[in-house]
Design an enzyme around this catalytic site. Structure first.
Site, PDB file in Angstrom:
ATOM      1  N   SER A 117      43.021  37.711  43.053  1.00 26.37           N
ATOM      2  CA  SER A 117      42.017  38.448  42.271  1.00 26.37           C
ATOM      3  C   SER A 117      42.278  39.934  42.445  1.00 26.37           C
ATOM      4  O   SER A 117      42.905  40.341  43.420  1.00 26.37           O
ATOM      5  CB  SER A 117      40.616  38.142  42.793  1.00 26.37           C
ATOM      6  OG  SER A 117      40.359  38.898  43.965  1.00 26.37           O
ATOM      7  N   ASP A 118      41.787  40.753  41.533  1.00 27.44           N
ATOM      8  CA  ASP A 118      41.779  42.183  41.809  1.00 27.44           C
ATOM      9  C   ASP A 118      40.658  42.455  42.825  1.00 27.44           C
ATOM     10  O   ASP A 118      39.869  41.569  43.169  1.00 27.44           O
ATOM     11  CB  ASP A 118      41.609  43.014  40.524  1.00 27.44           C
ATOM     12  CG  ASP A 118      42.105  44.456  40.734  1.00 27.44           C
ATOM     13  OD1 ASP A 118      42.278  44.868  41.897  1.00 27.44           O
ATOM     14  OD2 ASP A 118      42.303  45.177  39.737  1.00 27.44           O
ATOM     15  N   PHE A 119      40.595  43.681  43.276  1.00 28.45           N
ATOM     16  CA  PHE A 119      39.693  44.108  44.344  1.00 28.45           C
ATOM     17  C   PHE A 119      38.238  43.731  44.033  1.00 28.45           C
ATOM     18  O   PHE A 119      37.643  44.274  43.101  1.00 28.45           O
ATOM     19  CB  PHE A 119      39.829  45.625  44.477  1.00 28.45           C
ATOM     20  CG  PHE A 119      39.303  46.226  45.742  1.00 28.45           C
ATOM     21  CD1 PHE A 119      40.166  46.739  46.689  1.00 28.45           C
ATOM     22  CD2 PHE A 119      37.943  46.311  45.976  1.00 28.45           C
ATOM     23  CE1 PHE A 119      39.681  47.310  47.850  1.00 28.45           C
ATOM     24  CE2 PHE A 119      37.454  46.879  47.131  1.00 28.45           C
ATOM     25  CZ  PHE A 119      38.330  47.386  48.074  1.00 28.45           C
TER      26      PHE A 119
END
Ligand code: NOJ
Length: 738
Positions: free
Chosen positions: A263-265
């Site tokens: 996932s992104d942040f």
């Protein structure tokens, strides 16, 4: 490790330990001097017991640290499973190359591949295993600050760079000591947020997504990218990070991606903000079902997955699938055999900023500059002239770009330093002229950023000194631009002009001297109307990296020829964006020059044409090219057409131009763009020389997403353009017979 050994390992792990493999905390949990990114740093609370079983770490580098942390971690881990250290190595590690958008302006994927190879060498020696790069999001809206991290608006060009950069990081085998795993991002469509506002909704039809946005991710995946990162945005109203159709059907099934999806942040946590999940437990379930393997920095997985599995809400097989992918990545990186991989303190200090890397940084910068205007051949400068160097970028080392996370401004060579070294004996005065930013603008960086604040009297004095120097100079070179923190993540802008204090400087200088060269530092296309009106020459240098100053001085003096071309359209004004050259004709096309036609697709108050089109850039010499000649005007599946032009250097010096091949499908089952780039060639010609250059057209180049959902070509008429920008009208026609 063999596959069956990995399976044995998986079987021995408890549910909690397996969830740990999917938990990615930030490096500060483990080290003193982390590279920190993201919005949650203050609020994120991690438990030591969770960190002790995590699988990967975000934002960590340094050979000594990496070796110690890895050893301590393995020693205490119940199954002795090593960590993967991941970091944003974007345009370089410590040796910072030009920003990706600038690299794209070189139209040389091979050069970007080399930059990635050298960046991997440095980062790997510093203990990094995976980089969150390349970012291949297609961009058409300069208001979005992350266009600087992209390779521009064109699907073909972005795909070439996506594949090349991936290969540069990974080489043949990511287990090699000097290679990194590449994580292509942000899947999918992140470059098209509505109104250019970062993290915003994306509204793309499935055809547009497939035709323009997906191919570059696919190119990176086909080149072997080990990881993919999800995007923050929604796609068809479902956030990408919880989007089963996008991740399972398109990414895994259609695109055949079998690596790790991260996932992104905090993007899993943000499923709650999007209004998709009621709480973090539901967010964890959705992301896991969508096939997201690693949870970067949200506590959703580590706090909820175990219970969700015990309660039979999530099937344990989904967890096993993800954990297996993470273990396989560790195995591919060779970490079970050598958990320290390339981390080597001695090599790290030898490689960081070494001559070879600096030389490449200089070469890459030199090849990325785009000469937008050069009236009266005011450039290159010559030694017998009296020259005034003016502007906030003359003596500024913040020229590395926003994502140069390990880069240090002090490593950069400023224009002033380069001029003092290279141009000794020249008559050059140096004046700052103005502050970089308007007084009311405050910018925040990842690690905070202090800009000097000036009293009005100091600003007046600076301006006066610059004007005095300009008045008596033969030529004035104005070094202007965006602040380094005005482009990058979370830097959307509603205006695309230069800071007003710099425009005032330009105006004041123009009143006393019209021989003005503007050198522009920026991460995105800007509204350059005033710059264009007041200057004789414009050199676009982007954020050029550690060797920027040297590369700029070499170019201004003609030691280097500008060969870059625009990878993104520069709009006339912000009202034209989003703008891109591969637009549709519409039912009522506007014909350039016929501005009095009322009921056509056009603006009333501004031109339809951009200020500078995609593919545009001048050379220090001039070129002429002939009409397009085809060896045949019929093509079939399996056959090719050779399209040729004769190019002549009609200027006074040797030089290089970029010939570009565009194709237009005249009538098809869906409306097709007026032109699409399909190939390019750099042509170097001595003064007076003529060369025939040819391109091969194949039926594959004519394929698109047809009305009935196939990716195929359709019989009929096509136009082929060969020229030196996307505005070329140099055309021939052929037919595809099927
Ligand atoms: C958020 C950014 O969107 C992404 O590109 C980056 O890789 C991560 N932060 C990690 O730093």
């Amino acid at each position: 490790m063999k596959k069956n050994e990995l399976s044995e390992l998986l079987k021995k792990m408890s549910i909690k330990e397996k969830v740990g493999q999917l938990f990615q905390p930030i490096g500060f949990a483990m080290m003193d001097d982390p590279a920190i990114t993201g919005p949650l740093l203050e609020s994120f609370k991690m438990r030591q017991e969770d960190v002790n079983i995590c699988g990967t770490v975000l934002g960590m580098a340094g050979a000594k640290n990496a070796r110690k942390i890895q050893q301590d971690f393995i020693d205490q881990h119940p199954h002795k499973i090593p960590l993967i250290f991941m970091l944003d190595v974007i345009n370089g590690f410590r040796t910072i190359y030009p920003i990706p958008l600038a690299q794209a302006a070189s139209f040389s994927p091979e050069l970007a591949e080399e930059c990635a190879r050298m960046a991997a060498r440095e980062a790997a020696a510093s203990g990094v295993h995976v980089t969150f790069s390349p970012m291949v999001d297609l961009v058409r809206d300069a208001r979005w600050g992350r266009v600087m991290e992209s390779t521009g608006e064109d699907v073909w060009l972005s795909s070439q760079f996506a594949a090349a950069v991936t290969k540069g990081y990974q080489g043949e085998d990511i287990a090699a000591a000097d290679k990194l795993g590449a994580c292509v991002k942000h899947f999918a469509g992140y470059g098209a947020p509505v109104a250019g506002r970062d993290y915003n909704t994306v509204q793309l039809t499935e055809r547009t997504l497939r035709e323009y946005y997906l191919p570059a991710y696919k190119a990176a995946i086909d080149a072997g990218a080990a990881l993919v990162m999800t995007s923050f945005n929604t796609i068809d109203d479902i956030p990408a990070t919880g989007n089963k159709k996008l991740m399972r059907d398109i990414l895994r099934e259609e695109m055949r991606f079998d690596g790790v999806l991260i996932s992104d942040f905090n993007a899993i946590g943000e499923l709650v903000n999007h209004g998709l999940a009621a709480d973090l437990a539901e967010a964890a379930r959705m992301a896991c079902e969508a096939g997201v393997d690693i949870d970067m920095m949200s506590s959703a997985y580590i706090n909820n997955l175990e219970k969700l599995i015990e309660d039979k809400v999530v099937d344990e097989s989904l967890l096993d699938e993800s954990v297996m992918r993470v273990l396989e990545l560790k195995n591919k990186l060779g970490l079970f055999e050598n958990p320290f991989k390339g981390a080597d303190e001695k090599l790290e200090s030898e490689l960081i900023l070494c001559d070879e890397h600096r030389a490449l940084a200089r070469q890459a910068a030199e090849k990325s500059f785009v000469l937008l205007k050069n009236e009266g051949q005011i450039l290159p400068l010559s030694e017998d002239e009296k020259i005034a160097f003016v502007g906030p970028y003359v003596d500024n080392k913040n020229i590395l770009g926003a994502w140069s996370i390990m880069g240090k401004a002090e490593d950069a060579i400023s224009v002033q330093e380069a001029a003092e070294r290279i141009l000794s004996g020249w008559d050059i005065s140096i004046n700052q002229g103005s502050p970089l930013l308007d007084a009311d603008v405050k910018l925040e960086g990842f690690r905070g950023h202090e800009d000097e604040v000036y009293e009005q009297a100091a600003i007046d004095k600076m301006l006066e000194e610059a004007v005095t120097a300009a008045r008596t100079a033969d030529k004035v070179v104005l070094f202007l631009g965006e602040h380094v923190l005005q482009s990058g993540e979370a830097t959307s802008r509603g205006q695309l002009d230069l800071p007003h204090v710099q425009l005032e400087l330009l105006q004041a200088v123009a009143e006393v001297n019209t021989n003005i060269v503007v050198v522009l530092f920026n991460g995105r296309p800007l509204d350059l109307r005033m710059v264009q009106a007041k200057s004789a020459a414009i050199l676009e240098v982007w954020m050029p990296g550690v060797e920027g100053g040297t590369a700029i001085v070499n170019t201004l003096t003609g030691q280097n020829e500008p060969v870059g071309r625009l990878p993104m359209t520069f709009p006339y004004s912000v009202g034209q964006v989003p703008i891109h050259y591969d637009t549709y004709s519409t039912g009522r096309p506007h014909r350039p020059g016929q501005d009095k036609d009322r009921f056509v697709s056009k603006y009333l108050d501004i031109p339809n044409k951009p200020l500078y089109p995609f593919g545009f850039g001048l050379s220090y010499t001039r070129f002429e090219y002939s009409e397009v000649v085809l060896d045949t005007d019929v093509i079939a599946v399996g056959s090719t057409i050779t399209a040729a032009v004769r190019v002549t250097n009609i200027g006074d010096t040797d030089g290089t131009t970029l010939m570009q091949l565009y194709i237009h499908d005249v009538a098809a089952s869906v409306a097709r763009p007026v032109k699409q780039l399909k190939d390019t060639q750099h042509v170097r010609l001595a003064k007076g020389e003529t060369q025939e250059i040819s391109f091969q057209i194949t039926e594959e180049m004519l394929r698109f997403n047809t009305a009935d959902g196939r990716f195929d070509s359709e019989a009929g008429q096509f136009e082929v353009y060969i020229g030196d920008s996307s505005e070329t009208e140099n055309v021939a026609t052929f037919r595809l017979e099927k």
